[in-house]
Every structure is written in structure tokens, then in C-alpha cells.
Enzyme design. Structure first.
Site, PDB file in Angstrom:
ATOM      1  CE1 TYR A 112      42.998  43.658  35.665  1.00 23.31           C
ATOM      2  CE2 TYR A 112      43.162  42.648  33.492  1.00 23.31           C
ATOM      3  CZ  TYR A 112      43.727  43.378  34.517  1.00 23.31           C
ATOM      4  OH  TYR A 112      45.022  43.842  34.395  1.00 23.31           O
ATOM      5  CB  SER A 151      45.411  44.750  31.037  1.00 22.44           C
ATOM      6  OG  SER A 151      45.523  43.391  30.680  1.00 22.44           O
TER       7      SER A 151
END
Ligand code: ADP
Length: 268
Positions: free
Chosen positions: A160, A147
Site C-alpha cells: 500500500y 495517504s
């Protein structure tokens, strides 16, 4: 579209979101798919769609990527049914939106178990299948979905972000280690930016309650600030790059990162 005919590809987290879009695209490129997810009904629906698109039945595997036993069982099913893999997309993941002060150790561990241990287990359990695939087809390709938040900080998803940072360096380590051992297996990462689903998640009541944003609209605006496109990505805009990394058109790519964020992280 990349030519993926003759490729046997496993996608984790294929039931929904990006994984679902990827599976449809890769099937359209001619690949034989193994679709894996914890969401069994989603897998069944996806399997029907793939058959309609390609006339090919994917192998469906119900799999929690954080379970070593389930990975071992999945690898043995794939060995029996397909013999080998030429590609693995470690896509399954979770993203919790919790302020750091309120995040429990359990939540932090859960995120790392799925997003990091899941990738480790996927690569390790599929390695013999990928080695066989490389012997069969010349090379195999691992694509780990990271990401932009593995590179730049976001808000309220520190676990995350930590997990994606770990995926980046884990992937580069494999990119160095595997070819040096004579294995024709490449490892690369793909870094989607803020996606349309992510904007609504970031605008949840939890964020608004804590005064981070005054409204869901403001959350969306803040997230898009500095993005030259001024809009989030759509799931259909990601799979083309993944297909490229799984194809023989990218044989020199190893340890590379492909960012798909409309230029978001290019802007200071
Ligand atoms: P994204 O938009 O990033 O793709 P989604 O939540 O829509 O996120 O999709 C993630 C997929 O990963 C879902 O299909 C979900 O069921 C799957 N998933 C989540 N946790 C696991 C897990 N532990 N093992 C396998 N699949 C998982």
C-alpha cells in the site's frame, strides 16, 4: 462549502468509506456526479441518498478501476450521458495488512493494479472528457487520493505504501506535463492520515498474532502516538478539501498535496 454547481465529477470507489462521504458532500455542493465502484449494491444505495440530498440523479457506473476495457466502456457511457467531465477523483483503493515476509507477489501486484494502474487508467481514459470539460468550463481538476503512508512508513502494509508513493509522483508528473501541453487540467493529491476504520484494521488479529501489537487497543495507541489530536480522522473530515480542489477557488493549485492528518506527520 465549495460551489460546485455546473461541475460534472467522477468519483471512483464511491460505494463505501471515504468515497461515499465524498460523494454525499460533493452532491451537496451542487455537482452532477458519476459514481463508480465494483460494489453494485453500495452504488444503488448511494444513488438513492444523493437523489434525496440534491434532487439530482447521479450516473452510476459499475467499474473495476484495474480493467482497461471497463474504463473504456465507462468513458464512453459518460461521453454519451454527460458529454464531458470537469473533475475526476481517483479514490478506489485497497489496503492489505500483511507482513513483508509473508506478502506474496500476487498480493503486491494486486495492490499496485488497483491503487496505481487504476489511477493511470482513470486519468488516461478520462483525459478526453476532462479536456472537453476544460473547454466548456475553463479548467478541469484531477484529485488522486494518496495517504500519509505515501510519505511516512506504517506497519504491515508495504505494498500500500509503495502504491501511494507511486501515486504521488505520478500525480506531480501529470501536473507538470498536462499544462505544458496547453491543457487546462490540474492534478493534485489528498493525503488522509489514520482514519477511524484504519485503526480497527491495524488492530486485526493478524497483527496481534505476529506480536506486532498485544491488543487492538495497543494498536490504536501506537498508531496515534505523536498525533496532536490523539484521535483518528472521520470520513466526513476529508471531503471539504477535495471539494476545494475541484472548485474554481483553487485554480493555482497544481502538483500540490493536501494532508489531513490532525498534524500527525508534522510531528517528529
Ligand atoms: P476507504 O476507507 O479508504 O475509503 P473502503 O474499503 O471503505 O476504503 O472503500 C474503498 C472503495 O473502493 C470500496 O467501495 C470498494 O468497493 C472500492 N474498490 C475497491 N477496489 C476497487 C476496484 N478495483 N475498482 C473499483 N472500486 C474498487
Amino acid at each position: 462549502m465549495s460551489d460546485l454547481s455546473g461541475k460534472n465529477l467522477l468519483i471512483t470507489g464511491a460505494g463505501n468509506g471515504l468515497g461515499h462521504a465524498m460523494a454525499l458532500h460533493l452532491a451537496g455542493c451542487g455537482a452532477q456526479l458519476v459514481i463508480a465502484d465494483i460494489d453494485e449494491p453500495a452504488l444503488a444505495a448511494l444513488s438513492e441518498k444523493i437523489q434525496a440530498i440534491s434532487g439530482n440523479t447521479p450516473l452510476s457506473v459499475v467499474l473495476d478501476v484495474s480493467s482497461e476495457e471497463q474504463w473504456q466502456a465507462a468513458a464512453s457511457t459518460i461521453a454519451q450521458q454527460l458529454g464531458y467531465l470537469t473533475g475526476l477523483v481517483n479514490n478506489a483503493g485497497i489496503m492489505l495488512h500483511v507482513p513483508f515476509q509473508e506478502m506474496t507477489l500476487e498480493q503486491f501486484r494486486q495492490t499496485l493494479q488497483v491503487n496505481v494502474e487504476g489511477v493511470f487508467l482513470g486519468c488516461q481514459n478520462c483525459l478526453p472528457l476532462l479536456e472537453l470539460g476544460a473547454k466548456e468550463a475553463g479548467s478541469s481538476s484531477i484529485v488522486n487520493i494518496s495517504s500519509i503512508f505515501g510519505h511516512v512508513a506504517g506497519l504491515m502494509h508495504s505494498a500500500y505504501a509503495a502504491s501511494k508513493g507511486a501515486v504521488n509522483m505520478f500525480s506531480k508528473s501529470l501536473a507538470n506535463e498536462l499544462p505544458r501541453q496547453g491543457l487546462n487540467i490540474r492534478t493534485n493529491t489528498v493525503h488522509p492520515g489514520v482514519m477511524s476504520a484504519g485503526v480497527s484494521i491495524a488492530g486485526t488479529q493478524a497483527a496481534i498474532d505476529r506480536g506486532v501489537f498485544s491488543s487492538a487497543e495497543e494498536a490504536g495507541q501506537v498508531l496515534m502516538m505523536g498525533n496532536p489530536y490523539g484521535r483518528p480522522g472521520q470520513p466526513e473530515e476529508i471531503p471539504g478539501a477535495i471539494a476545494f480542489l475541484l472548485s474554481d477557488a483553487s485554480l493555482l493549485m497544481n502538483g500540490a498535496e493536501i494532508t489531513l492528518d490532525g498534524g500527525h506527520t508534522a510531528v517528529y
